[in-house]
Design a protein around this motif. Structure first.
Motif, PDB file in Angstrom:
ATOM      1  N   ASP A 152      10.028 -87.304 -56.040  1.00 30.23           N
ATOM      2  CA  ASP A 152       9.550 -88.647 -56.376  1.00 30.23           C
ATOM      3  C   ASP A 152      10.493 -89.328 -57.372  1.00 30.23           C
ATOM      4  O   ASP A 152      10.880 -90.490 -57.200  1.00 30.23           O
ATOM      5  CB  ASP A 152       8.138 -88.532 -56.970  1.00 30.23           C
ATOM      6  N   TYR A 211       7.032 -95.404 -57.553  1.00 27.82           N
ATOM      7  CA  TYR A 211       6.867 -93.947 -57.635  1.00 27.82           C
ATOM      8  C   TYR A 211       5.386 -93.574 -57.719  1.00 27.82           C
ATOM      9  O   TYR A 211       4.533 -94.431 -57.946  1.00 27.82           O
ATOM     10  CB  TYR A 211       7.644 -93.382 -58.829  1.00 27.82           C
ATOM     11  N   GLY A 212       5.146 -92.263 -57.542  1.00 25.92           N
ATOM     12  CA  GLY A 212       3.797 -91.729 -57.701  1.00 25.92           C
ATOM     13  C   GLY A 212       2.769 -92.521 -56.918  1.00 25.92           C
ATOM     14  O   GLY A 212       2.987 -92.853 -55.747  1.00 25.92           O
ATOM     15  N   PRO A 213       1.637 -92.866 -57.574  1.00 25.64           N
ATOM     16  CA  PRO A 213       0.550 -93.526 -56.853  1.00 25.64           C
ATOM     17  C   PRO A 213       0.886 -94.951 -56.418  1.00 25.64           C
ATOM     18  O   PRO A 213       0.140 -95.535 -55.633  1.00 25.64           O
ATOM     19  CB  PRO A 213      -0.588 -93.522 -57.881  1.00 25.64           C
ATOM     20  N   TRP A 214       2.008 -95.494 -56.932  1.00 24.46           N
ATOM     21  CA  TRP A 214       2.405 -96.847 -56.548  1.00 24.46           C
ATOM     22  C   TRP A 214       3.192 -96.882 -55.219  1.00 24.46           C
ATOM     23  O   TRP A 214       3.489 -97.953 -54.706  1.00 24.46           O
ATOM     24  CB  TRP A 214       3.260 -97.483 -57.638  1.00 24.46           C
TER      25      TRP A 214
END
Lengths: 358, 358
Positions: free
Chosen positions: A244, A255-258
């Motif tokens: 990520d 990144y991540g949950p975005w």
């Protein structure tokens, strides 16, 4: 229920689809090559089964069929590429070419990509390096479906890592692995069959182990490689996190949950932390380390030694890439079986884009 | 049974040990720093507990205490280093410095090392990059203890991967993971306690799952991350293989089952395929991708978002490096607990080398 199609027929249909949404001839050919390679290698979840998904993203205005892909930052061995919302299927190979050109010059090349979309199988991009006597690497972040160790929230994609390594007489070493216990595609197969998943693949909304392959629809999550803490899921979580960060924090993607979802019916984040999806591509010239012939002879020896490993009765030890290559040899000749639901999806694509039916 | 020692006391004893076997002052200090860092970070298996092992390797003539470490092949972004049979504890940091110097010049640096020995914790070497605003990577191959998926034979080491990533206000991201379900050190702890291991960590001689932590003495093996095929052990096997190839086939070290054992009572291979053990070190300047301050701000955001992940009741989601940093803060003040067997080992080292007792 499956129906078998010739590779040529699927290829033609896929090219026509990409042309219909506005891709250039060259881009349509390349995107098709990446997608069909997945079907050939038996990774059905990442092949033509996803074609309708790309079309829907294009309809939703989330894919630019004629992107101006450009380098926005670079050093002799690195670059950041802006994919201009293009198909990952064409952005990633272009970024890989940049990585390999840099490796030609200074030994290795490393390219992080932002503002892209789903790039198909990571293995395709990594394998591009084989023809140039380079080790190839490809990673990408993806729709958040995976819960970190101890989490109930989905924070990471299945974030694959692919590494391809050239050989001499032996077939190349090609690893292409999701950093989860099981790739999402494996789960989709169980969903279609309504079969149970082994413990360690998924959890329910509250974080309890679950065998129900439909759990993701109810707030459940895929689990990082390892499955649970006792079996090393914190390692799978760390590996997925590294993918990520290299793909999206290096480049300026989300990144991540975005990370933007692959399915067009889910909304994009209202407060994005970057642009689009991210990838990370790498190339290392083998003769940047030792003479290419010497390296490849030792790789042959590595592979033949590992292939002859003493095995559990009735089993044999495989080299990464063996199963996919075997399937590819068969499907190249016999054609590619498509699930009946996928065939229905393709019919609706043809109708929508006024293409000849498959 | 444990006894607690101050960090200073352990440091002094370790330096004196390395000096006694012929290391220079600088090398003894560096090797000590690497070993004690493992104890500080709670990775007891890789700290001073291994000191006696290094001494025995030196007695067996397998470690050169005054190596002439040199670059034998290079490009602007790569090098191969010959460790001249030196302690991995000092060869690896030198190789990492070369990688970072190359990164200074061309954005990234990648160094493969041959003719080395056990290098301690991979995390130490990766973390060297943090001070220079670089992402650091460190890998090594190791004594063959791990059976590939479906194998009964031990072909790979626990082959760790460490990645450290700089941050701004947040503590750095530091992942350091064996590519097995459980590191050998975890097994040693169970052996001392005579406790059972969970299924998925080890198998017996015939390849059956086993809970007996002593199984390795009877021809058993550690298992790749994933544990079994259904839970993705082929991925752990692929990752361990990549570490082996980058560390040893790139450099010309011994790979796979030819990797030299850490314990001096096991013979070296009669038909080596290379020289000594291999490592792979990498450094990527963060500003080779985007402005350093921008990158670090996003890493802070990445970390704070992941730290606030919704968690299973009573649990919290950690960032790679959190547990080790917490232990380090405690042990820096309170001292380092050593198992009574380790203390006995150190007494025998002192006696053998005519050092003051700990």
């Amino acid at each position: 229920m499956e129906e078998i199609f010739s590779v040529d027929k699927l290829r033609e249909f896929t090219i026509n689809t990409f042309l219909a949404i506005g891709c250039s001839e060259a881009d349509a050919g390349l995107a098709t090559d990446v997608l069909i390679k997945a079907d050939l290698r038996g990774i059905d979840s990442h092949g033509i089964a996803r074609l309708i998904g790309y079309v829907r993203l294009w309809e939703a205005g989330r894919i630019n069929p004629a992107p101006k892909i450009k380098v926005v930052h670079e050093t002799p061995s690195t670059a950041v590429v802006d994919g201009d919302s293009g198909l990952g299927l064409i952005v990633a190979p272009q970024a890989m070419n940049i990585a390999m050109d840099k490796a030609d010059q200074v030994g290795t090349g490393w390219v992080s990509v932002k503002n892209s979309n789903h790039f198909g199988i990571a293995g395709y991009h990594a394998m591009m390096a084989l023809e140039r006597d380079m080790v190839g690497m490809a990673m990408t972040n993806a729709s958040p479906l995976v819960a970190p160790t101890f989490a109930t929230e989905r924070m990471l994609g299945t974030n694959p890592i692919a590494v391809s390594i050239p050989t001499k007489e032996q077939p190349p070493f090609v690893a292409d692995l999701a950093t989860t216990t099981a790739a999402n595609g494996k789960l989709e197969i169980l969903q279609r069959k309504d079969s149970e998943a082994p413990y360690g693949w998924i959890q329910d909304k509250a974080g309890n182990p679950s065998k129900d392959p439909h759990e993701l629809k109810n707030g459940g999550a895929l689990l990082p490689l390892g499955g649970d803490r006792e079996h090393g899921s914190h390692k799978g979580y760390a590996l997925g996190s590294i993918v990520d960060i290299f793909s999206a924090v290096f480049s300026g993607a989300n990144y991540g949950p975005w990370a933007p979802p692959f399915v067009s019916f889910l909304p994009l984040s209202e407060n994005p932390v970057g642009e689009g999806l991210g990838h990370f591509l790498g190339a290392m010239r083998i003769d940047a380390f030792r003479p290419a012939d010497e390296f490849k002879s030792h790789m042959d020896n590595w592979i033949s030694r590992f292939r002859s490993t003493e095995a559990i009765k009735g089993k044999k030890v495989l080299i990464p890439g063996d199963p996919e290559r075997e399937i590819e040899a068969i499907r190249q000749n016999d054609g590619i079986p498509l699930n009946i639901n996928v065939v229905e999806d393709l019919k609706s694509v043809a109708k929508k884009l006024k293409l000849e039916q498959l």
